[in-house]
Design an enzyme around this catalytic site. Structure first.
Site, mmCIF file in Angstrom:
data_model
loop_
_atom_site.group_PDB
_atom_site.id
_atom_site.type_symbol
_atom_site.label_atom_id
_atom_site.label_comp_id
_atom_site.label_asym_id
_atom_site.label_seq_id
_atom_site.Cartn_x
_atom_site.Cartn_y
_atom_site.Cartn_z
ATOM 1 C CG ASP A 101 2.742 -8.280 2.212
ATOM 2 O OD1 ASP A 101 3.143 -8.424 3.396
ATOM 3 O OD2 ASP A 101 2.604 -7.166 1.681
ATOM 4 C CG ASP A 104 11.737 -7.834 6.750
ATOM 5 O OD1 ASP A 104 12.712 -8.543 6.499
ATOM 6 O OD2 ASP A 104 11.809 -6.583 6.739
ATOM 7 N NE ARG A 166 -0.183 -1.728 -1.909
ATOM 8 C CZ ARG A 166 0.366 -1.937 -0.715
ATOM 9 N NH1 ARG A 166 0.745 -3.135 -0.369
ATOM 10 N NH2 ARG A 166 0.543 -0.937 0.122
HETATM 11 P P1 IMP Z 1 7.856 -7.229 9.669
HETATM 12 O O1 IMP Z 1 6.982 -6.614 10.724
HETATM 13 O O2 IMP Z 1 9.252 -6.627 9.703
HETATM 14 O O3 IMP Z 1 7.869 -8.727 9.668
HETATM 15 O O4 IMP Z 1 7.377 -6.709 8.287
HETATM 16 C C1 IMP Z 1 6.254 -7.114 7.618
HETATM 17 C C2 IMP Z 1 5.892 -6.028 6.626
HETATM 18 O O5 IMP Z 1 7.054 -5.381 6.096
HETATM 19 C C3 IMP Z 1 5.194 -6.567 5.419
HETATM 20 O O6 IMP Z 1 3.800 -6.618 5.609
HETATM 21 C C4 IMP Z 1 5.561 -5.562 4.343
HETATM 22 O O7 IMP Z 1 4.646 -4.486 4.344
HETATM 23 C C5 IMP Z 1 6.895 -5.014 4.746
HETATM 24 N N1 IMP Z 1 8.005 -5.586 3.958
HETATM 25 C C6 IMP Z 1 9.036 -6.299 4.436
HETATM 26 N N2 IMP Z 1 9.873 -6.683 3.456
HETATM 27 C C7 IMP Z 1 9.354 -6.205 2.309
HETATM 28 C C8 IMP Z 1 9.769 -6.288 0.923
HETATM 29 O O8 IMP Z 1 10.778 -6.901 0.524
HETATM 30 N N3 IMP Z 1 8.941 -5.673 0.037
HETATM 31 C C9 IMP Z 1 7.829 -5.005 0.387
HETATM 32 N N4 IMP Z 1 7.399 -4.903 1.665
HETATM 33 C C10 IMP Z 1 8.168 -5.494 2.626
HETATM 34 MG MG MG Z 2 2.511 -4.950 4.923
#
Ligand code: IMP
Ligand code: MG
Length: 183
Positions: A101, A104, A166
């Site tokens: 989705d 980040d 969601r």
């Molecule tokens: P990463 O491992 O930090 O890249 O994070 C990915 C996961 O962080 C995504 O699959 C989301 O579950 C969560 N996430 C990051 N930013 C958001 C946001 O703005 N809203 C909701 N979930 C987020």
């Molecule tokens: Mg996630």
């Protein structure tokens, strides 16, 4: 009770999202001609992207889902990724498109791409519905991005806050009163 009235600002409308999904589907249809496409979605958030996107991909393909966690109920990553449900398919000869989705920090994609590569697929590419590029800690770059968004916590179209919101068909930013209540 969670409700769309908790949203203070709509960042992406339902129409913008669907238009972009069609564009991405057409692009992937071109890029994966003659390949053996396996779309792998990360539950739960990527379910909305996977189901809409694959309707716009005019190719034979298969779909699998994995469950990995890094966040828990917080809005910040914990730094480690745990796999709770893995793919059962043999990845040899498959062209994997890993879908989430949002990307980040990049920790989730970084870790899962590594794990998938250990199963010898033909190729692994990634697609994130939303990309918060300025938050990246590991330089991870996605092959396909739905929308680049600013560094704001967003909900809807699969994205949740502590499990809620969601099902909103758009991407929104929550009112600060929602976070205040949770404390
Ligand atoms: P990463 O491992 O930090 O890249 O994070 C990915 C996961 O962080 C995504 O699959 C989301 O579950 C969560 N996430 C990051 N930013 C958001 C946001 O703005 N809203 C909701 N979930 C987020
Ligand atoms: Mg996630």
């Amino acid at each position: 009770m969670m409700h769309k009235d908790d949203v203070k600002k709509i960042l992406l409308t339902e129409e913008q999202i669907q238009t972009r999904m069609k564009e991405l589907g057409a692009q992937i249809t071109k890029d994966y001609q003659g390949k053996n496409l396996l779309v792998i979605g990360l539950l739960k958030g990527a379910a909305w992207t996977v189901t809409d996107l694959t309707r716009y991909i005019d190719l034979p393909l298969r779909v699998e889902f994995m469950v990995a966690s890094s966040y828990g109920n917080s809005t910040e990553t914990s730094g480690s990724v745990k796999i709770h449900l893995d793919v059962h398919d043999d990845l040899r000869g498959k062209d994997v498109l890993l879908v989430d989705d949002i990307v980040d920090s990049g920790i989730t994609f970084g870790a899962i791409v590594k794990i998938l590569q250990q199963n010898h697929p033909n190729s692994v590419k990634t697609l994130a519905f939303c990309d918060k590029a300025e938050r990246r800690v590991n330089g991870f770059e996605c092959d396909y991005v739905g929308f680049k968004i600013p560094d704001e916590f967003v909900v809807g179209y699969g994205l949740d806050y502590a499990g809620d919101y969601r099902n909103l068909p758009f991407i929104g930013v929550l009112k600060s009163s929602v976070y205040a209540k949770a404390k």
